[in-house]
Design a protein around this motif. Structure first.
Motif, PDB file in Angstrom:
ATOM      1  N   GLY A 125       0.830  -1.049   0.172  1.00 23.23           N
ATOM      2  CA  GLY A 125      -0.093  -0.023  -0.097  1.00 23.23           C
ATOM      3  C   GLY A 125       0.757   1.235  -0.069  1.00 23.23           C
ATOM      4  O   GLY A 125       0.057   2.394  -0.148  1.00 23.23           O
ATOM      5  N   ALA A 126       2.143   1.124   0.044  1.00 27.12           N
ATOM      6  CA  ALA A 126       2.936   2.254  -0.026  1.00 27.12           C
ATOM      7  C   ALA A 126       2.808   3.265  -1.573  1.00 27.12           C
ATOM      8  O   ALA A 126       2.604   2.377  -2.459  1.00 27.12           O
ATOM      9  CB  ALA A 126       4.237   1.893   0.311  1.00 27.12           C
ATOM     10  N   ARG A 127       2.793   4.508  -1.659  1.00 28.68           N
ATOM     11  CA  ARG A 127       2.643   5.167  -2.672  1.00 28.68           C
ATOM     12  C   ARG A 127       3.963   5.099  -3.358  1.00 28.68           C
ATOM     13  O   ARG A 127       3.993   5.501  -4.828  1.00 28.68           O
ATOM     14  CB  ARG A 127       2.162   6.480  -2.360  1.00 28.68           C
ATOM     15  N   ASP A 128       5.130   5.342  -2.801  1.00 28.85           N
ATOM     16  CA  ASP A 128       6.381   5.431  -3.405  1.00 28.85           C
ATOM     17  C   ASP A 128       7.492   5.122  -2.603  1.00 28.85           C
ATOM     18  O   ASP A 128       7.202   4.607  -1.300  1.00 28.85           O
ATOM     19  CB  ASP A 128       6.626   6.748  -3.932  1.00 28.85           C
ATOM     20  N   PHE A 129       8.835   4.923  -2.836  1.00 27.49           N
ATOM     21  CA  PHE A 129       9.827   4.647  -1.988  1.00 27.49           C
ATOM     22  C   PHE A 129      11.176   5.475  -2.410  1.00 27.49           C
ATOM     23  O   PHE A 129      11.182   5.789  -3.586  1.00 27.49           O
ATOM     24  CB  PHE A 129      10.091   3.098  -2.321  1.00 27.49           C
ATOM     25  N   ALA A 130      11.999   5.554  -1.652  1.00 32.69           N
ATOM     26  CA  ALA A 130      13.104   6.167  -1.672  1.00 32.69           C
ATOM     27  C   ALA A 130      14.700   5.494  -1.189  1.00 32.69           C
ATOM     28  O   ALA A 130      14.411   4.893  -0.201  1.00 32.69           O
ATOM     29  CB  ALA A 130      13.154   7.433  -1.184  1.00 32.69           C
ATOM     30  N   MET A 131      15.276   5.234  -1.989  1.00 28.43           N
ATOM     31  CA  MET A 131      16.577   4.487  -1.484  1.00 28.43           C
ATOM     32  C   MET A 131      17.599   5.412  -0.941  1.00 28.43           C
ATOM     33  O   MET A 131      17.780   6.498  -1.308  1.00 28.43           O
ATOM     34  CB  MET A 131      17.239   4.045  -2.746  1.00 28.43           C
ATOM     35  N   LYS A 132      18.092   5.042   0.201  1.00 25.05           N
ATOM     36  CA  LYS A 132      19.511   5.558   0.785  1.00 25.05           C
ATOM     37  C   LYS A 132      20.850   5.406  -0.135  1.00 25.05           C
ATOM     38  O   LYS A 132      20.997   4.234  -0.193  1.00 25.05           O
ATOM     39  CB  LYS A 132      19.542   5.296   2.219  1.00 25.05           C
ATOM     40  N   PRO A 133      21.550   6.502   0.131  1.00 23.51           N
ATOM     41  CA  PRO A 133      21.303   7.831   0.371  1.00 23.51           C
ATOM     42  C   PRO A 133      20.431   8.664  -0.614  1.00 23.51           C
ATOM     43  O   PRO A 133      20.696   8.210  -1.866  1.00 23.51           O
ATOM     44  CB  PRO A 133      22.876   8.433   0.457  1.00 23.51           C
ATOM     45  N   TRP A 134      19.657   9.708  -0.384  1.00 25.17           N
ATOM     46  CA  TRP A 134      18.792  10.185  -1.170  1.00 25.17           C
ATOM     47  C   TRP A 134      19.285  11.894  -1.358  1.00 25.17           C
ATOM     48  O   TRP A 134      19.959  12.427  -0.611  1.00 25.17           O
ATOM     49  CB  TRP A 134      17.235  10.165  -0.818  1.00 25.17           C
ATOM     50  N   ARG A 135      18.870  12.433  -2.239  1.00 25.32           N
ATOM     51  CA  ARG A 135      19.069  13.925  -2.517  1.00 25.32           C
ATOM     52  C   ARG A 135      17.838  14.642  -2.114  1.00 25.32           C
ATOM     53  O   ARG A 135      16.650  14.063  -2.426  1.00 25.32           O
ATOM     54  CB  ARG A 135      19.171  14.263  -3.925  1.00 25.32           C
ATOM     55  N   ASN A 136      17.862  15.452  -1.114  1.00 24.35           N
ATOM     56  CA  ASN A 136      16.626  16.126  -0.440  1.00 24.35           C
ATOM     57  C   ASN A 136      15.735  16.474  -1.523  1.00 24.35           C
ATOM     58  O   ASN A 136      14.396  16.286  -1.369  1.00 24.35           O
ATOM     59  CB  ASN A 136      17.032  17.250   0.132  1.00 24.35           C
ATOM     60  N   ALA A 137      15.950  17.182  -2.520  1.00 24.48           N
ATOM     61  CA  ALA A 137      15.081  17.515  -3.814  1.00 24.48           C
ATOM     62  C   ALA A 137      14.191  16.488  -4.406  1.00 24.48           C
ATOM     63  O   ALA A 137      13.234  16.790  -4.461  1.00 24.48           O
ATOM     64  CB  ALA A 137      16.152  18.633  -4.748  1.00 24.48           C
ATOM     65  N   GLU A 138      15.076  15.548  -4.493  1.00 24.70           N
ATOM     66  CA  GLU A 138      14.378  14.413  -5.219  1.00 24.70           C
ATOM     67  C   GLU A 138      13.592  13.837  -4.285  1.00 24.70           C
ATOM     68  O   GLU A 138      12.153  13.445  -4.576  1.00 24.70           O
ATOM     69  CB  GLU A 138      15.445  13.374  -5.575  1.00 24.70           C
ATOM     70  N   LEU A 139      13.697  13.725  -2.746  1.00 26.01           N
ATOM     71  CA  LEU A 139      12.970  13.001  -1.919  1.00 26.01           C
ATOM     72  C   LEU A 139      11.727  14.114  -1.951  1.00 26.01           C
ATOM     73  O   LEU A 139      10.508  13.324  -1.621  1.00 26.01           O
ATOM     74  CB  LEU A 139      13.510  12.784  -0.606  1.00 26.01           C
ATOM     75  N   ILE A 140      11.893  15.181  -1.714  1.00 30.95           N
ATOM     76  CA  ILE A 140      10.581  16.010  -1.479  1.00 30.95           C
ATOM     77  C   ILE A 140       9.793  16.009  -2.677  1.00 30.95           C
ATOM     78  O   ILE A 140       8.637  15.862  -2.714  1.00 30.95           O
ATOM     79  CB  ILE A 140      11.192  17.350  -1.193  1.00 30.95           C
ATOM     80  N   ALA A 141      10.384  15.679  -3.906  1.00 28.00           N
ATOM     81  CA  ALA A 141       9.758  15.743  -5.267  1.00 28.00           C
ATOM     82  C   ALA A 141       8.879  14.481  -5.159  1.00 28.00           C
ATOM     83  O   ALA A 141       7.677  14.577  -5.529  1.00 28.00           O
ATOM     84  CB  ALA A 141      10.616  15.760  -6.217  1.00 28.00           C
ATOM     85  N   LYS A 142       9.522  13.396  -4.640  1.00 31.12           N
ATOM     86  CA  LYS A 142       8.740  12.185  -4.605  1.00 31.12           C
ATOM     87  C   LYS A 142       7.592  12.138  -3.621  1.00 31.12           C
ATOM     88  O   LYS A 142       6.391  11.686  -3.853  1.00 31.12           O
ATOM     89  CB  LYS A 142       9.460  11.022  -4.069  1.00 31.12           C
ATOM     90  N   VAL A 143       7.692  13.084  -2.431  1.00 30.55           N
ATOM     91  CA  VAL A 143       6.681  12.969  -1.598  1.00 30.55           C
ATOM     92  C   VAL A 143       5.522  14.075  -2.496  1.00 30.55           C
ATOM     93  O   VAL A 143       4.280  13.925  -2.123  1.00 30.55           O
ATOM     94  CB  VAL A 143       6.984  13.781  -0.258  1.00 30.55           C
ATOM     95  N   ASP A 144       5.844  15.158  -2.936  1.00 32.05           N
ATOM     96  CA  ASP A 144       4.908  16.005  -3.498  1.00 32.05           C
ATOM     97  C   ASP A 144       4.080  15.226  -4.571  1.00 32.05           C
ATOM     98  O   ASP A 144       2.890  15.397  -4.711  1.00 32.05           O
ATOM     99  CB  ASP A 144       5.565  17.059  -3.981  1.00 32.05           C
TER     100      ASP A 144
END
Length: 434
Positions: A125-144
């Motif tokens: 049920g997760a909407r997306d995932f981010a892998m460590k280490p991440w770039r802040n801008a990319e992570l925020i874009a994924k959340v948005d």
């Protein structure tokens, strides 16, 4: 800024409670991660992007926060203990979040080699995932992007005034990790989506109203506000005439036979009824069929093992926020006292005691003395009295042992924490062989 027409308000920036500028599109995100360094860095990054980030250090605090408000998105780390990398802790937390709120927007965070865990999370049920280490801008874009995908493309008009004003329904989450609460949540998930009439039974203060709201939150009418009627007030019955969706009816078991027959005639066809009663035994068979096709008994606090301590921590955190006090923290002696006590008015009584202790504490620390523990109820027979004294002795011994451990066997400090004189504590220690 765009030009505005007559009667329109310009889209200006808004000032948040902490003085930061927020755009109209700012979001509130919950991060579930036990690493303080990660939490601080991500809070700054999201604040710079115009969002607000709150942090929970683990599942218990996360469920406490989720019980208080709805978040636009949830960032979930998949491991919460050192050297743990299986992702099982995160998947269990995700399963509970989605079960409580299928519309929750969850983005999981996994290690670079955790693609298997990420795939399992997406299936859960997760909407997306981010892998460590991440770039802040990319992570925020994924959340948005995940938030944008979660929003309905064509919002439907809703009869609820709160929802028309843009306020989502209040969360209805049942806190507790005991087997009794897991069984209750499982039952609600099976019954909630159906239109069946449900009567919730149990003692006052046990959480019957919250259980009713949780059933409604799992139903097809979750985006509406249920009608609430106390049936002891006959004047309120008129609100049933045009009722639609769901109605929460309190105290049908307090009505006489004639009033029960009138109530049955007053309930419109198609109205989903969730009743709250002490027992279904007094209900007329016809009314019982309408209101209590399924009976759900809320377990008493005494049958919920360590849930009392978990709930106390939740109430302490909420009270600290409400009263502007330092974060409420239970001492080991206080936790032991809460675990051993029998609380009049059940969960509601525990909440009152913890809120009062947080309000009156100097530094947010709640010890056993500050809780003003309830006195044991006088027993009606000598046998019952001896059993009550035995239970009280066991509880007192546990509290004393916890206070001594907490204060490294400094009797003066332990006595102060327990609200006793040194002499009184020494006598009790001698009595219990401590």
């Amino acid at each position: 800024m765009r030009n505005v027409g007559p009667g329109e308000r310009p889209e200006t920036d808004m000032v948040s409670t902490d003085g930061q500028l927020e755009s109209p599109s700012s979001r509130t995100v919950l991060l579930i991660d036990d690493n303080p360094a990660v939490s601080r860095a991500m809070e700054i990054a999201f604040r710079m992007a115009g969002h607000r980030l709150e942090t929970a250090t683990g599942p218990e605090e996360a469920f406490s926060r989720l019980a208080q408000r709805r978040y636009d998105a949830i960032l979930l780390d998949m491991n919460f203990t050192p050297a743990e990398s299986s992702g099982e802790q995160g998947l269990a937390c995700l399963a509970r979040i989605i079960a409580d709120d299928p519309a929750a927007c969850v983005v999981v965070i996994t290690a670079h080699s955790g693609i298997r865990i990420a795939v399992a999370a997406m299936k859960a049920g997760a909407r997306d995932f981010a892998m460590k280490p991440w770039r802040n801008a990319e992570l925020i874009a994924k959340v948005d992007a995940a938030i944008a995908r979660s929003m309905p493309a064509h919002p439907q008009p809703c009869p609820s005034p709160a929802l028309q004003a843009g306020q989502p329904p209040e969360p209805a989450r049942l806190l507790g990790d005991s087997p009794a609460m897991h069984a209750l949540r499982d039952l609600l998930r099976r019954v909630g989506p159906t239109p069946v009439g449900v009567t919730i039974t149990g003692g006052a203060g046990s959480g019957r109203t919250l259980t009713a709201l949780a059933i409604h939150a799992a139903s097809a009418q979750a985006d509406t506000t249920p009608l609430r009627i106390d049936l002891r007030d006959e004047a309120a019955w008129a609100r049933l005439d045009q009722a639609r969706g769901t109605a929460i009816l309190r105290h049908p078991d307090r009505l006489g036979d004639v009033a029960q027959a009138r109530l049955l005639d007053c309930i419109p066809p198609g109205l989903r009824c969730i009743a709250i009663a002490h027992s279904i035994a007094p209900l007329d068979p016809a009314l019982r069929r309408r209101l209590a096709t399924v009976e759900i008994a809320v377990p008493p606090l005494a049958d919920r093992q360590d849930d009392a301590v978990l709930l106390a921590r939740h109430f302490a955190r909420v009270a600290a926020e409400r009263f502007g006090r330092p974060d409420g923290r239970l001492t080991p002696a206080a936790a032991a006292a809460i675990r051993a006590a029998t609380w009049p008015d059940a969960v509601r009584g525990l909440a009152l005691a913890v809120e009062r202790a947080v309000l009156l504490s100097e530094d947010g620390v709640v010890d056993a003395a500050a809780l003003a523990l309830p006195s044991p109820t006088a027993a009606g027979t000598s046998t019952a009295a001896s059993e009550a004294n035995f239970d009280l002795s066991d509880a007192e011994r546990v509290m004393i042992e916890a206070a001594l451990r907490e204060h490294r066997h400094n009797v003066t400090h332990a006595a102060a924490a327990l609200g006793l004189s040194r002499g009184a504590l020494y006598r009790r220690m001698a009595r219990y062989g401590l």
